[in-house]
Design a protein around this motif. Structure first.
Motif, PDB file in Angstrom:
ATOM      1  N   LEU A 108     -11.780  21.132  35.780  1.00  0.00           N
ATOM      2  CA  LEU A 108     -11.181  20.608  34.552  1.00  0.00           C
ATOM      3  C   LEU A 108     -11.074  21.718  33.512  1.00  0.00           C
ATOM      4  CD1 LEU A 108     -13.127  17.242  34.107  1.00  0.00           C
ATOM      5  CD2 LEU A 108     -10.818  17.569  35.009  1.00  0.00           C
ATOM      6  N   TYR A 109     -10.177  21.531  32.565  1.00  0.00           N
ATOM      7  CA  TYR A 109     -10.117  22.412  31.406  1.00  0.00           C
ATOM      8  C   TYR A 109     -11.352  22.153  30.559  1.00  0.00           C
ATOM      9  CZ  TYR A 109      -5.243  23.530  32.330  1.00  0.00           C
ATOM     10  OH  TYR A 109      -4.094  23.962  32.912  1.00  0.00           O
ATOM     11  N   ALA A 110     -11.853  23.189  29.939  1.00  0.00           N
ATOM     12  CA  ALA A 110     -13.013  23.067  29.062  1.00  0.00           C
ATOM     13  C   ALA A 110     -12.656  23.676  27.717  1.00  0.00           C
ATOM     14  CB  ALA A 110     -14.211  23.785  29.668  1.00  0.00           C
ATOM     15  N   VAL A 111     -12.754  22.869  26.675  1.00  0.00           N
ATOM     16  CA  VAL A 111     -12.457  23.328  25.320  1.00  0.00           C
ATOM     17  C   VAL A 111     -13.732  23.202  24.507  1.00  0.00           C
ATOM     18  CG1 VAL A 111     -11.056  22.983  23.249  1.00  0.00           C
ATOM     19  CG2 VAL A 111     -10.070  22.530  25.517  1.00  0.00           C
ATOM     20  N   GLN A 112     -14.296  24.338  24.136  1.00  0.00           N
ATOM     21  CA  GLN A 112     -15.490  24.309  23.307  1.00  0.00           C
ATOM     22  C   GLN A 112     -15.075  24.149  21.859  1.00  0.00           C
ATOM     23  OE1 GLN A 112     -18.047  27.751  23.439  1.00  0.00           O
ATOM     24  NE2 GLN A 112     -19.569  26.801  22.134  1.00  0.00           N
ATOM     25  N   ARG A 113     -15.652  23.173  21.196  1.00  0.00           N
ATOM     26  CA  ARG A 113     -15.383  22.958  19.773  1.00  0.00           C
ATOM     27  C   ARG A 113     -16.589  23.461  19.007  1.00  0.00           C
ATOM     28  NH1 ARG A 113     -14.424  18.067  15.939  1.00  0.00           N
ATOM     29  NH2 ARG A 113     -12.793  19.008  14.687  1.00  0.00           N
ATOM     30  N   THR A 114     -16.332  24.261  18.015  1.00  0.00           N
ATOM     31  CA  THR A 114     -17.421  24.803  17.209  1.00  0.00           C
ATOM     32  C   THR A 114     -17.037  24.717  15.744  1.00  0.00           C
ATOM     33  OG1 THR A 114     -18.929  26.665  16.967  1.00  0.00           O
ATOM     34  CG2 THR A 114     -16.598  27.192  17.306  1.00  0.00           C
ATOM     35  N   PHE A 115     -18.014  24.715  14.897  1.00  0.00           N
ATOM     36  CA  PHE A 115     -17.794  24.584  13.464  1.00  0.00           C
ATOM     37  C   PHE A 115     -18.113  25.898  12.777  1.00  0.00           C
ATOM     38  CE2 PHE A 115     -18.559  20.440  15.163  1.00  0.00           C
ATOM     39  CZ  PHE A 115     -17.606  19.667  14.546  1.00  0.00           C
ATOM     40  N   THR A 160     -22.601  33.834  15.710  1.00  0.00           N
ATOM     41  CA  THR A 160     -23.218  33.100  16.817  1.00  0.00           C
ATOM     42  C   THR A 160     -22.195  32.783  17.894  1.00  0.00           C
ATOM     43  OG1 THR A 160     -24.898  32.125  15.380  1.00  0.00           O
ATOM     44  CG2 THR A 160     -24.448  30.985  17.446  1.00  0.00           C
ATOM     45  N   ILE A 161     -21.035  32.281  17.507  1.00  0.00           N
ATOM     46  CA  ILE A 161     -20.018  31.922  18.503  1.00  0.00           C
ATOM     47  C   ILE A 161     -19.473  33.177  19.177  1.00  0.00           C
ATOM     48  CG2 ILE A 161     -18.003  31.805  16.986  1.00  0.00           C
ATOM     49  CD1 ILE A 161     -18.781  29.503  19.950  1.00  0.00           C
ATOM     50  N   THR A 162     -19.367  34.274  18.453  1.00  0.00           N
ATOM     51  CA  THR A 162     -18.903  35.529  19.048  1.00  0.00           C
ATOM     52  C   THR A 162     -19.857  35.964  20.155  1.00  0.00           C
ATOM     53  OG1 THR A 162     -17.842  36.198  16.990  1.00  0.00           O
ATOM     54  CG2 THR A 162     -18.331  37.938  18.567  1.00  0.00           C
ATOM     55  N   ASN A 163     -21.152  35.854  19.918  1.00  0.00           N
ATOM     56  CA  ASN A 163     -22.141  36.211  20.943  1.00  0.00           C
ATOM     57  C   ASN A 163     -22.093  35.239  22.118  1.00  0.00           C
ATOM     58  OD1 ASN A 163     -23.125  38.496  19.662  1.00  0.00           O
ATOM     59  ND2 ASN A 163     -24.568  37.312  18.432  1.00  0.00           N
ATOM     60  N   LEU A 212     -11.652  25.495   9.321  1.00  0.00           N
ATOM     61  CA  LEU A 212     -10.842  26.662   8.972  1.00  0.00           C
ATOM     62  C   LEU A 212      -9.992  26.465   7.726  1.00  0.00           C
ATOM     63  CD1 LEU A 212      -9.467  27.797  12.444  1.00  0.00           C
ATOM     64  CD2 LEU A 212     -11.457  28.643  11.217  1.00  0.00           C
ATOM     65  N   GLY A 213      -9.808  25.247   7.292  1.00  0.00           N
ATOM     66  CA  GLY A 213      -8.797  24.942   6.298  1.00  0.00           C
ATOM     67  C   GLY A 213      -8.882  25.660   4.982  1.00  0.00           C
ATOM     68  N   ARG A 214     -10.044  25.915   4.482  1.00  0.00           N
ATOM     69  CA  ARG A 214     -10.145  26.458   3.131  1.00  0.00           C
ATOM     70  C   ARG A 214     -10.698  27.875   3.062  1.00  0.00           C
ATOM     71  NH1 ARG A 214      -6.762  23.195   1.994  1.00  0.00           N
ATOM     72  NH2 ARG A 214      -7.195  21.181   1.135  1.00  0.00           N
ATOM     73  N   SER A 215     -10.812  28.553   4.174  1.00  0.00           N
ATOM     74  CA  SER A 215     -11.330  29.915   4.133  1.00  0.00           C
ATOM     75  C   SER A 215     -10.186  30.917   4.166  1.00  0.00           C
ATOM     76  CB  SER A 215     -12.316  30.143   5.281  1.00  0.00           C
ATOM     77  OG  SER A 215     -11.726  29.822   6.501  1.00  0.00           O
ATOM     78  N   LYS A 216     -10.470  32.147   3.766  1.00  0.00           N
ATOM     79  CA  LYS A 216      -9.431  33.174   3.685  1.00  0.00           C
ATOM     80  C   LYS A 216      -9.238  33.836   5.046  1.00  0.00           C
ATOM     81  CE  LYS A 216      -8.384  37.337   0.974  1.00  0.00           C
ATOM     82  NZ  LYS A 216      -7.117  37.483   1.516  1.00  0.00           N
ATOM     83  N   ASP A 217      -8.031  33.798   5.551  1.00  0.00           N
ATOM     84  CA  ASP A 217      -7.645  34.422   6.815  1.00  0.00           C
ATOM     85  C   ASP A 217      -8.577  34.063   7.976  1.00  0.00           C
ATOM     86  OD1 ASP A 217      -5.853  35.908   8.299  1.00  0.00           O
ATOM     87  OD2 ASP A 217      -6.956  37.772   8.018  1.00  0.00           O
ATOM     88  N   PRO A 218      -8.873  32.757   8.158  1.00  0.00           N
ATOM     89  CA  PRO A 218      -9.826  32.375   9.199  1.00  0.00           C
ATOM     90  C   PRO A 218      -9.277  32.518  10.610  1.00  0.00           C
ATOM     91  CG  PRO A 218      -8.831  30.430   8.269  1.00  0.00           C
ATOM     92  CD  PRO A 218      -8.312  31.608   7.471  1.00  0.00           C
ATOM     93  N   GLY A 219      -7.987  32.307  10.768  1.00  0.00           N
ATOM     94  CA  GLY A 219      -7.406  32.317  12.106  1.00  0.00           C
ATOM     95  C   GLY A 219      -7.493  33.665  12.782  1.00  0.00           C
ATOM     96  N   THR A 220      -7.280  34.735  12.032  1.00  0.00           N
ATOM     97  CA  THR A 220      -7.329  36.071  12.607  1.00  0.00           C
ATOM     98  C   THR A 220      -8.717  36.379  13.136  1.00  0.00           C
ATOM     99  OG1 THR A 220      -5.612  36.814  11.098  1.00  0.00           O
ATOM    100  CG2 THR A 220      -6.950  38.523  12.129  1.00  0.00           C
ATOM    101  N   ARG A 221      -9.739  36.102  12.343  1.00  0.00           N
ATOM    102  CA  ARG A 221     -11.109  36.397  12.786  1.00  0.00           C
ATOM    103  C   ARG A 221     -11.501  35.492  13.950  1.00  0.00           C
ATOM    104  NH1 ARG A 221     -16.863  36.617   9.740  1.00  0.00           N
ATOM    105  NH2 ARG A 221     -17.893  37.699  11.436  1.00  0.00           N
ATOM    106  N   ALA A 222     -11.119  34.225  13.904  1.00  0.00           N
ATOM    107  CA  ALA A 222     -11.437  33.295  14.998  1.00  0.00           C
ATOM    108  C   ALA A 222     -10.778  33.764  16.288  1.00  0.00           C
ATOM    109  CB  ALA A 222     -10.979  31.881  14.638  1.00  0.00           C
ATOM    110  N   ARG A 223      -9.497  34.109  16.212  1.00  0.00           N
ATOM    111  CA  ARG A 223      -8.768  34.568  17.396  1.00  0.00           C
ATOM    112  C   ARG A 223      -9.362  35.856  17.943  1.00  0.00           C
ATOM    113  NH1 ARG A 223      -4.104  36.842  15.453  1.00  0.00           N
ATOM    114  NH2 ARG A 223      -5.334  38.699  15.509  1.00  0.00           N
ATOM    115  N   ASP A 224      -9.669  36.795  17.068  1.00  0.00           N
ATOM    116  CA  ASP A 224     -10.238  38.066  17.505  1.00  0.00           C
ATOM    117  C   ASP A 224     -11.606  37.861  18.152  1.00  0.00           C
ATOM    118  OD1 ASP A 224      -7.980  39.285  16.541  1.00  0.00           O
ATOM    119  OD2 ASP A 224      -8.946  40.096  14.741  1.00  0.00           O
ATOM    120  N   SER A 225     -12.386  36.930  17.630  1.00  0.00           N
ATOM    121  CA  SER A 225     -13.704  36.656  18.197  1.00  0.00           C
ATOM    122  C   SER A 225     -13.587  35.965  19.539  1.00  0.00           C
ATOM    123  CB  SER A 225     -14.523  35.774  17.252  1.00  0.00           C
ATOM    124  OG  SER A 225     -14.794  36.474  16.072  1.00  0.00           O
TER     125      SER A 225
END
Length: 148
Positions: free
Chosen positions: A63-70, A79-82, A97-110
């Motif tokens: 099955l596909y596995a999608v980890q959801r993290t906050f 922690t999630i990067t490790n 992610l909604g209210r932080s500055k440039d969250p998508g780039t750091r999340a994607r890179d991690s």
């Protein structure tokens, strides 16, 4: 009761969509391999969870596995990067992610792989900004923003 999911009906307008179930939101289900096995028999093609054991089992049975993290702060990102260095999740979903500055780039890179995000998303502009930062998908609980 979960009814059998059908994804092979050529008349079904949702036939090209994969049924992926958020295990954490199912009332009455434990978060263990028995629940994951049941969902697979019911036709689910993947699960979403914050719990690692059912995600590992989902991968082991195809099955596909999608980890959801906050992402509450930079410590959570570290922690999630490790964790990602040692886990083979197919996808990753970040909440908060909604209210932080440039969250998508750091999340994607991690993540180093396709990832989605959401949390406090209220406008299409916010969705577009997160997608422009490199996220593969954005989730929202606002049904007026859902695309069918």
């Amino acid at each position: 009761m979960i009814r059998k999911l059908r994804v092979d009906d050529p008349e079904d307008p949702g036939r090209d969509k994969l049924p992926i179930v958020n295990l954490d939101l199912l009332n009455g289900f434990s978060r263990d391999r028995y629940a994951v096995n049941y969902l697979k028999r019911a036709g689910a093609r993947g699960i979403i969870s914050t719990h690692l054991d059912p995600l590992r089992h989902a991968l082991s049975i195809g099955l596909y596995a999608v980890q959801r993290t906050f992402l509450l702060d930079s410590g959570a990102m570290d922690t999630i990067t490790n964790q990602l260095k040692n886990t083979p999740w197919m996808r990753l979903s970040f909440a908060g992610l909604g209210r932080s500055k440039d969250p998508g780039t750091r999340a994607r890179d991690s993540a180093g792989s396709a990832c989605g995000g959401g949390g406090l998303i209220q406008t299409l502009k916010e969705v577009e900004e997160l997608l422009a930062q490199g996220l593969s998908a954005v989730s929202t609980s606002n049904p007026h923003m859902w695309i069918s």
